[in-house]
Design a protein around this motif. Sequence first.
Motif, PDB file in Angstrom:
ATOM      1  N   GLY A   1       0.963  -1.292   0.208  1.00 34.69           N
ATOM      2  CA  GLY A   1      -0.244   0.320  -0.080  1.00 34.69           C
ATOM      3  C   GLY A   1       0.679   1.106   0.121  1.00 34.69           C
ATOM      4  O   GLY A   1       0.416   2.198   0.442  1.00 34.69           O
ATOM      5  N   GLY A   2       2.443   0.594  -0.332  1.00 37.66           N
ATOM      6  CA  GLY A   2       3.544   2.166  -0.045  1.00 37.66           C
ATOM      7  C   GLY A   2       3.664   2.074   0.675  1.00 37.66           C
ATOM      8  O   GLY A   2       4.150   1.287   2.063  1.00 37.66           O
ATOM      9  N   MET A   3       3.892   3.355   1.440  1.00 34.58           N
ATOM     10  CA  MET A   3       4.657   3.770   2.508  1.00 34.58           C
ATOM     11  C   MET A   3       4.384   5.039   3.543  1.00 34.58           C
ATOM     12  O   MET A   3       4.226   6.559   2.571  1.00 34.58           O
ATOM     13  N   SER A   4       4.329   4.386   4.731  1.00 36.42           N
ATOM     14  CA  SER A   4       4.159   6.318   5.934  1.00 36.42           C
ATOM     15  C   SER A   4       5.076   7.247   5.683  1.00 36.42           C
ATOM     16  O   SER A   4       6.478   7.125   5.547  1.00 36.42           O
TER      17      SER A   4
ATOM     18  N   LEU B   1       6.779   0.045   5.569  1.00 38.64           N
ATOM     19  CA  LEU B   1       5.498  -0.001   4.326  1.00 38.64           C
ATOM     20  C   LEU B   1       4.277  -0.340   5.313  1.00 38.64           C
ATOM     21  O   LEU B   1       3.832  -0.756   5.943  1.00 38.64           O
ATOM     22  N   ILE B   2       2.993  -0.498   3.941  1.00 34.49           N
ATOM     23  CA  ILE B   2       1.511  -0.130   4.637  1.00 34.49           C
ATOM     24  C   ILE B   2       1.536  -0.619   3.624  1.00 34.49           C
ATOM     25  O   ILE B   2       1.866  -1.297   2.535  1.00 34.49           O
ATOM     26  N   ARG B   3       1.344  -1.993   4.343  1.00 35.29           N
ATOM     27  CA  ARG B   3       0.482  -3.823   3.497  1.00 35.29           C
ATOM     28  C   ARG B   3      -1.473  -3.957   3.669  1.00 35.29           C
ATOM     29  O   ARG B   3      -2.224  -3.449   4.743  1.00 35.29           O
ATOM     30  N   LYS B   4      -1.414  -3.440   2.924  1.00 43.76           N
ATOM     31  CA  LYS B   4      -3.449  -4.336   2.437  1.00 43.76           C
ATOM     32  C   LYS B   4      -3.813  -5.813   2.734  1.00 43.76           C
ATOM     33  O   LYS B   4      -1.977  -6.438   2.081  1.00 43.76           O
TER      34      LYS B   4
ATOM     35  N   ILE C   1       2.437  -9.409  -2.495  1.00 41.94           N
ATOM     36  CA  ILE C   1       3.562  -9.095  -1.812  1.00 41.94           C
ATOM     37  C   ILE C   1       3.405 -10.339  -1.171  1.00 41.94           C
ATOM     38  O   ILE C   1       3.866 -10.565  -0.438  1.00 41.94           O
ATOM     39  N   GLY C   2       1.738 -10.812  -1.413  1.00 40.55           N
ATOM     40  CA  GLY C   2       1.906 -12.207  -0.173  1.00 40.55           C
ATOM     41  C   GLY C   2       0.970 -13.106  -0.057  1.00 40.55           C
ATOM     42  O   GLY C   2       0.436 -12.228  -0.449  1.00 40.55           O
ATOM     43  N   ALA C   3       0.726 -14.057   0.404  1.00 39.29           N
ATOM     44  CA  ALA C   3      -0.500 -14.852   0.770  1.00 39.29           C
ATOM     45  C   ALA C   3      -0.358 -15.927   2.109  1.00 39.29           C
ATOM     46  O   ALA C   3       0.873 -15.910   2.522  1.00 39.29           O
TER      47      ALA C   3
END
Length: 72
Positions: free
Chosen positions: A17-20, A25-28, A60-62
């Motif tokens: 989700g971008g960078m804060s 890292l912003i992970r959605k 980026i993953g599951a």
Amino acid sequence: MVTIEFRSAIGRVYFDGGMSEEGKLIRKSKSYRYLAENVSADNLYAALSQLASLSALPFIGAEKVETSDVIN
């Protein structure tokens, strides 16, 4: 005798989700319920990565999250 009984499984897909402002890292995530108990790792990854491709955010993953009951 104590047994473990499968209750449910959820597939969770993670996106970048971008960078804060602090540089983290912003992970959605998006969750998909009602996964089969015996789904193979290859089939699960293929399905979740195909679902992730529908998003505009980079995949980026599951993960698979299972819930079970411990029965006495």
